[in-house]
Motif scaffolding. Structure first.
Motif, PDB file in Angstrom:
ATOM      1  N   LEU A  72      42.892   2.574 -34.520  1.00 53.96           N
ATOM      2  CA  LEU A  72      41.924   2.585 -35.614  1.00 53.96           C
ATOM      3  C   LEU A  72      41.427   4.001 -35.846  1.00 53.96           C
ATOM      4  CD1 LEU A  72      39.935   1.137 -37.600  1.00 53.96           C
ATOM      5  CD2 LEU A  72      38.336   1.019 -35.661  1.00 53.96           C
ATOM      6  N   GLY A  73      41.550   4.500 -37.074  1.00 54.81           N
ATOM      7  CA  GLY A  73      41.025   5.809 -37.434  1.00 54.81           C
ATOM      8  C   GLY A  73      39.549   5.707 -37.770  1.00 54.81           C
ATOM      9  N   THR A  74      38.764   6.701 -37.363  1.00 51.72           N
ATOM     10  CA  THR A  74      37.330   6.683 -37.625  1.00 51.72           C
ATOM     11  C   THR A  74      36.841   8.042 -38.108  1.00 51.72           C
ATOM     12  OG1 THR A  74      36.709   7.340 -35.367  1.00 51.72           O
ATOM     13  CG2 THR A  74      36.983   4.979 -35.781  1.00 51.72           C
ATOM     14  N   ARG A  75      35.781   8.000 -38.880  1.00 46.45           N
ATOM     15  CA  ARG A  75      35.096   9.226 -39.296  1.00 46.45           C
ATOM     16  C   ARG A  75      33.626   8.883 -39.508  1.00 46.45           C
ATOM     17  NH1 ARG A  75      36.666  14.189 -41.229  1.00 46.45           N
ATOM     18  NH2 ARG A  75      35.113  15.330 -42.469  1.00 46.45           N
ATOM     19  N   LEU A  76      32.741   9.527 -38.766  1.00 44.44           N
ATOM     20  CA  LEU A  76      31.310   9.287 -38.889  1.00 44.44           C
ATOM     21  C   LEU A  76      30.774  10.082 -40.083  1.00 44.44           C
ATOM     22  CD1 LEU A  76      28.682   8.102 -37.766  1.00 44.44           C
ATOM     23  CD2 LEU A  76      28.515  10.112 -36.270  1.00 44.44           C
ATOM     24  N   LEU A  77      30.183   9.373 -41.053  1.00 48.08           N
ATOM     25  CA  LEU A  77      29.664  10.001 -42.258  1.00 48.08           C
ATOM     26  C   LEU A  77      28.145  10.167 -42.223  1.00 48.08           C
ATOM     27  CD1 LEU A  77      31.789   8.046 -44.885  1.00 48.08           C
ATOM     28  CD2 LEU A  77      32.288  10.280 -43.878  1.00 48.08           C
ATOM     29  N   LYS A  78      27.471   9.236 -41.581  1.00 51.01           N
ATOM     30  CA  LYS A  78      26.012   9.322 -41.420  1.00 51.01           C
ATOM     31  C   LYS A  78      25.669   8.747 -40.060  1.00 51.01           C
ATOM     32  CE  LYS A  78      21.628   7.608 -43.244  1.00 51.01           C
ATOM     33  NZ  LYS A  78      20.994   6.648 -44.192  1.00 51.01           N
ATOM     34  N   ASP A  79      25.079   9.567 -39.208  1.00 50.30           N
ATOM     35  CA  ASP A  79      24.806   9.153 -37.840  1.00 50.30           C
ATOM     36  C   ASP A  79      23.526   8.335 -37.744  1.00 50.30           C
ATOM     37  OD1 ASP A  79      25.199   8.877 -35.173  1.00 50.30           O
ATOM     38  OD2 ASP A  79      24.785  10.968 -34.639  1.00 50.30           O
ATOM     39  N   ALA A  80      23.474   7.513 -36.720  1.00 51.61           N
ATOM     40  CA  ALA A  80      22.274   6.747 -36.381  1.00 51.61           C
ATOM     41  C   ALA A  80      22.378   6.398 -34.908  1.00 51.61           C
ATOM     42  CB  ALA A  80      22.172   5.486 -37.234  1.00 51.61           C
ATOM     43  N   THR A  81      21.248   6.102 -34.300  1.00 54.04           N
ATOM     44  CA  THR A  81      21.237   5.750 -32.883  1.00 54.04           C
ATOM     45  C   THR A  81      20.689   4.350 -32.716  1.00 54.04           C
ATOM     46  OG1 THR A  81      19.043   6.734 -32.607  1.00 54.04           O
ATOM     47  CG2 THR A  81      20.940   8.144 -32.148  1.00 54.04           C
ATOM     48  N   GLY A  82      20.984   3.756 -31.582  1.00 53.59           N
ATOM     49  CA  GLY A  82      20.475   2.416 -31.323  1.00 53.59           C
ATOM     50  C   GLY A  82      21.578   1.469 -30.912  1.00 53.59           C
ATOM     51  N   ALA A  83      21.198   0.216 -30.785  1.00 57.98           N
ATOM     52  CA  ALA A  83      22.138  -0.819 -30.341  1.00 57.98           C
ATOM     53  C   ALA A  83      23.259  -1.018 -31.351  1.00 57.98           C
ATOM     54  CB  ALA A  83      21.380  -2.124 -30.120  1.00 57.98           C
ATOM     55  N   LYS A  84      24.347  -1.566 -30.870  1.00 55.81           N
ATOM     56  CA  LYS A  84      25.511  -1.845 -31.708  1.00 55.81           C
ATOM     57  C   LYS A  84      25.811  -3.340 -31.676  1.00 55.81           C
ATOM     58  CE  LYS A  84      27.585   2.706 -30.834  1.00 55.81           C
ATOM     59  NZ  LYS A  84      26.391   3.260 -30.174  1.00 55.81           N
ATOM     60  N   PRO A  85      26.326  -3.904 -32.761  1.00 55.28           N
ATOM     61  CA  PRO A  85      26.602  -5.340 -32.775  1.00 55.28           C
ATOM     62  C   PRO A  85      27.799  -5.700 -31.905  1.00 55.28           C
ATOM     63  CG  PRO A  85      27.381  -4.318 -34.802  1.00 55.28           C
ATOM     64  CD  PRO A  85      26.638  -3.262 -34.039  1.00 55.28           C
ATOM     65  N   GLY A  86      27.752  -6.923 -31.379  1.00 55.06           N
ATOM     66  CA  GLY A  86      28.902  -7.470 -30.672  1.00 55.06           C
ATOM     67  C   GLY A  86      29.721  -8.327 -31.611  1.00 55.06           C
ATOM     68  N   ALA A  87      30.866  -8.798 -31.145  1.00 56.83           N
ATOM     69  CA  ALA A  87      31.762  -9.578 -31.997  1.00 56.83           C
ATOM     70  C   ALA A  87      31.125 -10.862 -32.493  1.00 56.83           C
ATOM     71  CB  ALA A  87      33.051  -9.882 -31.236  1.00 56.83           C
ATOM     72  N   SER A  88      30.181 -11.424 -31.716  1.00 53.55           N
ATOM     73  CA  SER A  88      29.558 -12.686 -32.114  1.00 53.55           C
ATOM     74  C   SER A  88      28.304 -12.489 -32.957  1.00 53.55           C
ATOM     75  CB  SER A  88      29.207 -13.507 -30.866  1.00 53.55           C
ATOM     76  OG  SER A  88      28.270 -12.812 -30.064  1.00 53.55           O
ATOM     77  N   ASP A  89      27.882 -11.245 -33.158  1.00 51.27           N
ATOM     78  CA  ASP A  89      26.682 -10.977 -33.957  1.00 51.27           C
ATOM     79  C   ASP A  89      26.989 -11.035 -35.448  1.00 51.27           C
ATOM     80  OD1 ASP A  89      25.276 -10.617 -31.616  1.00 51.27           O
ATOM     81  OD2 ASP A  89      25.433  -8.433 -31.658  1.00 51.27           O
ATOM     82  N   TYR A  90      25.966 -11.295 -36.219  1.00 51.27           N
ATOM     83  CA  TYR A  90      26.091 -11.313 -37.673  1.00 51.27           C
ATOM     84  C   TYR A  90      25.635  -9.964 -38.224  1.00 51.27           C
ATOM     85  CZ  TYR A  90      27.029 -16.318 -37.815  1.00 51.27           C
ATOM     86  OH  TYR A  90      27.609 -17.552 -37.662  1.00 51.27           O
ATOM     87  N   VAL A  91      26.452  -9.384 -39.093  1.00 53.91           N
ATOM     88  CA  VAL A  91      26.149  -8.070 -39.651  1.00 53.91           C
ATOM     89  C   VAL A  91      25.826  -8.183 -41.136  1.00 53.91           C
ATOM     90  CG1 VAL A  91      27.591  -6.866 -37.971  1.00 53.91           C
ATOM     91  CG2 VAL A  91      28.595  -7.597 -40.146  1.00 53.91           C
ATOM     92  N   LEU A  92      25.027  -7.245 -41.612  1.00 51.91           N
ATOM     93  CA  LEU A  92      24.731  -7.105 -43.039  1.00 51.91           C
ATOM     94  C   LEU A  92      25.198  -5.712 -43.439  1.00 51.91           C
ATOM     95  CD1 LEU A  92      23.296  -8.393 -45.536  1.00 51.91           C
ATOM     96  CD2 LEU A  92      21.254  -7.118 -44.854  1.00 51.91           C
ATOM     97  N   VAL A  93      26.193  -5.633 -44.325  1.00 54.55           N
ATOM     98  CA  VAL A  93      26.824  -4.347 -44.620  1.00 54.55           C
ATOM     99  C   VAL A  93      26.978  -4.113 -46.120  1.00 54.55           C
ATOM    100  CG1 VAL A  93      28.135  -4.371 -42.453  1.00 54.55           C
ATOM    101  CG2 VAL A  93      29.168  -5.302 -44.525  1.00 54.55           C
ATOM    102  N   ASN A  94      27.083  -2.830 -46.460  1.00 55.00           N
ATOM    103  CA  ASN A  94      27.579  -2.385 -47.762  1.00 55.00           C
ATOM    104  C   ASN A  94      28.941  -1.757 -47.501  1.00 55.00           C
ATOM    105  OD1 ASN A  94      25.024  -3.019 -48.862  1.00 55.00           O
ATOM    106  ND2 ASN A  94      24.265  -0.953 -48.487  1.00 55.00           N
ATOM    107  N   TYR A  95      29.950  -2.119 -48.276  1.00 58.95           N
ATOM    108  CA  TYR A  95      31.270  -1.553 -47.987  1.00 58.95           C
ATOM    109  C   TYR A  95      32.103  -1.376 -49.253  1.00 58.95           C
ATOM    110  CZ  TYR A  95      33.424  -6.192 -48.565  1.00 58.95           C
ATOM    111  OH  TYR A  95      33.861  -7.388 -49.082  1.00 58.95           O
ATOM    112  N   ILE A  96      33.066  -0.447 -49.134  1.00 59.60           N
ATOM    113  CA  ILE A  96      34.085  -0.234 -50.163  1.00 59.60           C
ATOM    114  C   ILE A  96      35.429  -0.230 -49.447  1.00 59.60           C
ATOM    115  CG2 ILE A  96      34.955   1.275 -51.989  1.00 59.60           C
ATOM    116  CD1 ILE A  96      32.188   2.610 -52.029  1.00 59.60           C
ATOM    117  N   GLY A  97      36.378  -1.016 -49.933  1.00 54.21           N
ATOM    118  CA  GLY A  97      37.719  -1.046 -49.353  1.00 54.21           C
ATOM    119  C   GLY A  97      38.737  -0.535 -50.341  1.00 54.21           C
ATOM    120  N   TYR A  98      39.642   0.356 -49.888  1.00 57.66           N
ATOM    121  CA  TYR A  98      40.658   0.896 -50.791  1.00 57.66           C
ATOM    122  C   TYR A  98      41.947   1.168 -50.033  1.00 57.66           C
ATOM    123  CZ  TYR A  98      38.107   5.106 -49.106  1.00 57.66           C
ATOM    124  OH  TYR A  98      37.456   6.045 -48.348  1.00 57.66           O
ATOM    125  N   LEU A  99      43.042   1.292 -50.781  1.00 63.72           N
ATOM    126  CA  LEU A  99      44.358   1.499 -50.193  1.00 63.72           C
ATOM    127  C   LEU A  99      44.525   2.946 -49.759  1.00 63.72           C
ATOM    128  CD1 LEU A  99      46.566  -0.514 -52.740  1.00 63.72           C
ATOM    129  CD2 LEU A  99      45.558  -1.323 -50.596  1.00 63.72           C
TER     130      LEU A  99
END
Length: 204
Positions: A72-99
């Motif tokens: 998986l390729g990654t690039r951090l665009l805006k940093d933040a600190t704190g806990a991270k969700p697990g696979a069973s957690d529910y997330v609320l996101v804004n996203y854009i998907g493109y080819l």
């Protein structure tokens, strides 16, 4: 009619006929001149949207700067600190998907909620790297996406790119508590049906 008037009429008709012949000969020449020198087209307004409207992300925004062990390729665009969700957690996101290949946007959503483990592998892995408030770009190879299966506007074996903002996330327990509270408040509203009495226990 006098001979004078008759003669003038013949002269006028002759002149009119001669003018028509001359004009007829000139029309093709005028048409050729127009064809040789087309009128300049007016500049289109910058406010005109292209048809069809297909957003395309530039090549510079289709790349990632790091890679996880899975690919998986990654690039951090805006940093933040704190806990991270697990696979069973529910997330609320804004996203854009493109080819990744040509930058064509195939999906985008704001305030979308779903389980972090309920999406394609690459997206799920990326979500679990994020802290609340951070924005990342994920470059998802086809093996961590939809593989060799075409899905709607996504062709088979397509590498994908997502820009994702993690707005918030909740655990399963927190979601269950929130639902229970909503149901409790709804039951307390005027006009709500009273709770059904518990059924009698069967007698032995």
């Amino acid at each position: 009619m006098s001979n004078t008037h008759y003669g003038l009429r013949r002269i006028a008709l002759s002149l009119s006929f001669a003018a028509s012949v001359a004009l007829g000969a000139a029309i093709p020449a005028l048409a050729e001149a127009q064809a040789a020198k087309p009128a300049p087209a007016p500049a289109p307004s910058a406010e005109i949207l292209p048809v069809p409207l297909n957003p395309v992300v530039p090549a510079a925004q289709r790349t990632c700067s790091a890679k996880t062990a899975s690919g998986l390729g990654t690039r951090l665009l805006k940093d933040a600190t704190g806990a991270k969700p697990g696979a069973s957690d529910y997330v609320l996101v804004n996203y854009i998907g493109y080819l990744a290949d040509n930058g064509t946007v195939f999906d985008q959503n704001a305030s979308q909620a779903f389980p972090a483990g309920g999406v394609i592998k690459g997206f799920s892995e990326g979500l679990q790297l994020m802290s609340k408030g951070s924005i990342w770009r994920f470059c998802i190879p086809a093996t961590l996406g939809y593989g060799d299966k075409a899905t709607g506007p996504i062709p088979a074996n397509a590498d994908l790119v997502f820009q994702v903002e993690l707005v918030d996330f909740k655990t399963e327990a927190e979601i269950a508590a929130m639902r229970a509270e909503v149901q409790k408040q709804a039951a307390q509203q005027p006009g709500a049906d009273p709770a059904a009495p518990a059924a009698d226990k069967p007698k032995n």
